[in-house]
Design an enzyme around this catalytic site. Structure first.
Site, PDB file in Angstrom:
ATOM      1  N   HIS A 163      35.875  61.049  53.544  1.00 51.21           N
ATOM      2  CA  HIS A 163      34.435  60.826  53.320  1.00 51.21           C
ATOM      3  C   HIS A 163      34.173  59.461  52.714  1.00 51.21           C
ATOM      4  CE1 HIS A 163      33.726  65.143  54.143  1.00 51.21           C
ATOM      5  NE2 HIS A 163      34.935  65.245  53.626  1.00 51.21           N
ATOM      6  N   GLU A 196      55.686  45.477  44.950  1.00 47.38           N
ATOM      7  CA  GLU A 196      56.393  44.576  44.039  1.00 47.38           C
ATOM      8  C   GLU A 196      57.828  44.361  44.513  1.00 47.38           C
ATOM      9  OE1 GLU A 196      57.608  45.270  39.657  1.00 47.38           O
ATOM     10  OE2 GLU A 196      55.663  44.246  39.561  1.00 47.38           O
ATOM     11  N   LYS A 210      52.017  35.660  34.348  1.00 45.28           N
ATOM     12  CA  LYS A 210      52.084  35.742  32.873  1.00 45.28           C
ATOM     13  C   LYS A 210      52.001  34.339  32.286  1.00 45.28           C
ATOM     14  CE  LYS A 210      54.980  39.919  32.333  1.00 45.28           C
ATOM     15  NZ  LYS A 210      56.307  40.414  31.903  1.00 45.28           N
TER      16      LYS A 210
END
Ligand SMILES: O=P(O)(O)OC[C@H]1O[C@H](O)[C@H](O)[C@@H](O)[C@@H]1O
Length: 619
Positions: A428, A399, A533
């Site tokens: 793994h 960010e 937003k």
């Protein structure tokens, strides 16, 4: 005033292993770096080997014409590699923290080329800490370093804000933990749970620290609502069950208006109402003074409010009330967290690059990803409790660095991608690709030397403990990757403590700031998030229009069958037909009812209505 406790005695020093070569002495040059003097090369002259080893190595890397080879092969000779390791190893003795950048192949020439830009970054950081407008896009100061050293704040008003907030949250958390502050109606007679409602920087730091530092039996156990997923919210509330009555709900939102957090609050308040509980007596707000959330908490008389400051970004707010209050309520020593950050900040103020761990990180990131984010940063803590460190760094790094424009307005689309979970578990899962697949990453290992608390070790086979396996997996993976020219950084701490976690947070906060200067971007705003937003708001506005059209049509007798095209036209949004289809499909999947204004009858199932409209049941 709760002063940040004095800096305690040095942490246990690491017993040094016998190096491959027998150096005549291993000593620290000064605050940060470790230097080794080697036996003289030539039998005759007994002169210590003091020339920077990296310089000698880079000669091997230079191409025929003498120009430094940017990425032509990594040093592989074990002796030369050991010398590089020692030459570049950073050590913070008091913290017991080491930073090894020797497995990043930067050359001396590169370091020299970057020196002026690093010095400029250091100067910018000095101005930032003095209170310069270091976030020019929002016209704000950047003050997260003041949180652990209030004297740094540019004026007494800010200093007092920081000190008073810390004092207030320490007192509040002590009163809650001691039972002096208690819920009005709880069988336990005290608060036993914390429910944190917040998202992004108002959740990721507290989640990382809780996972890293919460004791096995904390005075209050914490859980998080960090999204607007109703099922997720229901799950957390269901897990609380009757303990909702002894739950302290902390609603965290710097802006005080983030939709997901607001929704979480409304859902939790509904649960309190249904349980016959008075939310205000168990609610705490952490937000900017005067925000919608702050005013709500004030008007409704919540239990407590703590301020967030406009000069602290969400992604750097762990050392503010955002992180400190939840941590303190779990019995975590927040003053030790602050001391760890304070010590690391101090180390990062030197202008000697090789003694500045944050600068070494920024330099390594720049080299490894060409200053363009061309390679991803894989974060691999070999310690379960640091599992969420990569998720925390995703916001802090991405960010901050992931920006479209630089400070001069050039379109740069900068970034540095972070992912990872923990070792050896991730070996793994995807280390296969890292070892042999596409070479688009560098690794950051986080090594914790202490495997278990003293006296708890156990050999599962003669001379070998579980921790030895973990250690071996880390070192083996590091070697295997480097053997295939995959670069890595290793940050080593003695153990996971509030102090070392505070230091890690401070290390990366500063590294991001320095790196942002190197790539000339503003690390302290997030314009892209606002766009998201806004777009979400537009979808919800369209949904309201769709509902109005369907409600009106469902009122007609007989039902007025509408096609998707007709719905889109009546919403005056024919270009949004796909979004309208998705909105209808989502509502149908949730059996939403159509309730017409001035209802012409009982609510109708949207599914039934759509069936009557013969809208293709694609949902
Ligand atoms: O704390 P809030 O104001 O609710 O914001 C929560 C988050 O919202 C946005 O996503 C910002 O980009 C983040 O930096 C912030 O942490």
């Amino acid at each position: 005033m709760a002063s940040i406790s004095g800096i305690s005695s040095a942490s246990p020093t690491l017993k040094r292993q016998k190096p491959l070569l027998k150096p005549t002495s291993l000593f620290r040059k000064d605050s940060g770096s470790v230097s080794v003097s080697f036996p003289a090369r030539s039998k005759s002259a007994d002169r210590g080997f003091s020339v920077s080893v990296a310089r000698e190595i880079s000669a091997e890397l230079s191409t025929a014409d003498g120009a430094p080879a940017k990425k032509k092969g990594l040093v592989k000779d074990p002796h030369a590699l050991w010398r590089r390791y020692v030459d570049w190893l950073y050590q913070h003795k008091e913290l017991g923290l080491f930073l090894d950048v020797s497995r990043v192949g930067f050359t001396d020439e590169f370091v020299s080329e970057m020196e002026p830009r690093l010095q400029a970054a250091f100067k910018a950081m000095v101005e930032l800490e003095k209170g310069a407008i270091a976030n020019p896009d929002e016209g704000r100061m950047v003050g997260h370093y003041w949180l652990r050293n209030p004297k740094l704040a540019p004026n007494s008003f800010l200093r007092l804000q920081i000190e008073n907030t810390l004092e207030g949250l320490l007192k509040f958390s002590n009163d809650v933990v001691s039972g002096k502050i208690k819920p009005p109606s709880s069988p336990a007679g005290r608060f036993t749970q914390v429910l944190s409602v917040g998202i992004g920087g108002s959740a990721l730091g507290p989640q990382f620290v809780a996972e890293a530092l919460a004791p096995d039996n904390p005075p209050l156990k914490i859980r998080f609502i960090d999204n607007t997923d109703p099922a997720g919210i229901d799950h957390q509330i269901a897990q609380l069950g009757p303990e909702l009555a002894s739950t302290l709900v902390i609603v965290i939102s710097k802006s005080g208006g983030t939709p997901e957090t607001r929704n979480g609050l409304l859902e939790v308040q509904k649960a309190f109402r249904e349980a016959g509980l008075n939310f205000a007596k168990q609610g705490v707000a952490i937000t900017q003074e005067g925000s919608l959330l702050d005013n709500t908490a004030r008007i409704e008389g919540w239990l407590a409010r703590f301020p967030m400051f406009d000069w602290v970004g969400g992604k750097t707010s762990e050392m503010a009330a955002v992180g400190l209050l939840p941590a303190a309520l779990q019995g975590i020593d927040i003053e030790e967290m602050l001391v760890g950050a304070l010590l690391m900040d101090g180390a990062n103020r030197t202008t000697v690059v090789r003694n500045n761990p944050a600068a070494l990180l920024a330099l390594s990131w720049y080299w490894a990803s060409d200053g363009l984010g061309s390679k991803d940063m894989v974060v691999l803590p070999y310690k379960d409790s640091l599992l969420l460190f990569s998720r925390y760094l995703q916001q802090l790094v991405m960010e901050s660095i992931g920006k479209e424009f630089d400070l001069d307005g050039n379109r740069v689309n900068q970034g540095l991608t972070v992912y990872g979970n923990k070792g050896s578990t991730d070996q793994h899962a995807y280390i296969q690709q890292l070892r042999e697949g596409v070479h688009n990453f560098f690794v950051t290992f986080i090594e914790v030397l202490r495997d278990r608390p003293p006296g708890h070790d156990w050999e599962l086979e003669p001379g070998v403990t579980c921790g030895d396996y973990l250690f071996g997996m880390l070192q083996g993976t590091r070697s295997a990757l480097y053997g295939n020219d995959r670069e890595s950084i290793t940050v080593t701490v003695q153990e996971v403590t509030p102090r070392s976690v505070g230091a890690l947070i401070a290390l990366y906060e500063r590294a991001v700031g320095i790196y942002a200067s190197l790539v000339n971007i503003n690390a302290y705003h997030q314009p892209g998030v606002e766009a998201g937003k806004k777009a979400a708001g537009e979808v919800l506005a369209l949904q309201k229009r769709v509902l109005a059209v369907l409600n009106e049509a469902s009122c007609k007798e007989p039902v007025e069958p509408l096609t998707l095209e007709e719905v889109a036209d009546r919403c005056h949004a024919p270009e949004e037909i796909e979004m309208i289809y998705k909105i209808i499909a989502h509502m149908a999947a949730n059996d939403r009812a159509l309730i017409a204004e001035g209802s012409c009858g009982s609510p109708r199932s949207i599914k039934v209505f759509l069936g009557e409209c013969n809208v293709d049941a694609l949902y």
